[in-house]
Design an enzyme around this catalytic site. Sequence first.
Site, mmCIF file in Angstrom:
data_model
loop_
_atom_site.group_PDB
_atom_site.id
_atom_site.type_symbol
_atom_site.label_atom_id
_atom_site.label_comp_id
_atom_site.label_asym_id
_atom_site.label_seq_id
_atom_site.Cartn_x
_atom_site.Cartn_y
_atom_site.Cartn_z
ATOM 1 C CG ASP A 87 53.464 34.287 41.069
ATOM 2 O OD1 ASP A 87 52.633 34.497 40.169
ATOM 3 O OD2 ASP A 87 53.482 34.921 42.137
ATOM 4 C CG LEU B 58 28.565 51.785 33.897
ATOM 5 C CD1 LEU B 58 27.628 52.875 34.439
ATOM 6 C CD2 LEU B 58 29.940 52.365 33.603
ATOM 7 C CB SER B 59 29.664 44.737 35.725
ATOM 8 O OG SER B 59 30.562 44.462 34.661
ATOM 9 C CE LYS C 105 40.630 39.289 27.929
ATOM 10 N NZ LYS C 105 40.309 40.529 27.216
ATOM 11 C CG HIS D 257 46.948 44.646 38.300
ATOM 12 N ND1 HIS D 257 46.259 45.299 37.308
ATOM 13 C CD2 HIS D 257 46.680 43.321 38.117
ATOM 14 C CE1 HIS D 257 45.612 44.420 36.565
ATOM 15 N NE2 HIS D 257 45.862 43.220 37.039
ATOM 16 C CE1 TYR E 245 41.162 38.093 31.440
ATOM 17 C CE2 TYR E 245 43.378 37.600 32.201
ATOM 18 C CZ TYR E 245 42.507 38.407 31.501
ATOM 19 O OH TYR E 245 42.973 39.520 30.853
ATOM 20 C CB SER F 90 52.369 40.134 50.726
ATOM 21 O OG SER F 90 51.587 40.311 51.899
ATOM 22 N NE ARG G 222 51.405 35.764 44.068
ATOM 23 C CZ ARG G 222 51.075 36.963 43.609
ATOM 24 N NH1 ARG G 222 49.987 37.563 44.055
ATOM 25 N NH2 ARG G 222 51.820 37.568 42.708
#
Length: 341
Positions: free
Chosen positions: A297, A35-36, A143, A185, A139, A202, A294
């Site tokens: 992207d 539940l973090s 994965k 998202h 991240y 934005s 950014r």
Amino acid sequence: MSKKYLVTGGAGYVGSVVAAHLLQAGHEVTVLDDLSTGHRDGIPAGARFVEGRIQDAAQWLDPSYDAVLHFAAFSQVGESVADPEKYWRNNVGGTMDLLAAMRDAGVRTLVFSSTAATYGEPASTPITESAETAPTSPYGASKLAVDHMISGEAAAHGLAAVSLRYFNVAGAYGTCGERHDPESHLIPLVLQVAQGKREAISVYGEDYPTPDGTCVRDYIHVADLAEAHLLALDAASPSPATTPAGGASRRRVNPGEHLICNLGNGNGFSVREVIETVRKVTGHPVPEIAAPRRAGDPAVLVASAQTAIDRLGWRPSRADLAGIVADAWQFAQHLDRTKES
């Protein structure tokens, strides 16, 4: 035939929707979540809930389980850059402990929630599984490391495994939907503007080589994603529980094999198309603010899901952007009503 599954991270967005689909198919489901980042009220009714970490899965995993579906991971790209050790410790170290628990319990089927972030900035689209993997964040790297780990586990210890690399998951399924904190998202962010919770959205870059100058992304409905997980389970299980809808063909995932599949619609929608669709679906104005591009992207990210079609018999059936946004909007309003009551 009813089976018994452990769903790690089953209180989160995708995990909860998959758990709901498993229960509706008549299976027994245990949700393991600390539940973090997940939500207790998102766990579908009928699932057994165990509050705990994947590092401690050995306490609950036993030979009565038919398979594990693994969603328990931290997934914020920006946070992973600022705090990479958190991602290596949980996403990689935790999965290593989970694989050891599965090995000790004799559970030899795994479906893993992977990500398109493993590809980084691909040279061309649509992106296939043979594309170079060059993640641009801890991240994505974590994965990818888990995918490599699973391949080694399969080869050495006879695991039958499927990794599903998602592109942009969106929409909602009943009372299970997207609610991250912080939210990063696009669709839920634009919906927050429609709800009056943000002043404007934005738009990062308006000069990309796309039809309207904004980035194009592949959005997949979370219910389509869930159906892919059930098909992956069947493909990797010694005794499949279901037949794909429409009699679609598929090929078994045998012990010792690790299959990797991209999941996406194969179509892209631009940032501006998403914003305009939110305006039409909600009937609310959505002010925009032009912002600089950014770093990192890419102009276009669109998946090829041909491997999932060929091997799993999967085809997305909810590819309409307006439908995806409408489901997400309904869930956002449900959350507001729940808070008010």
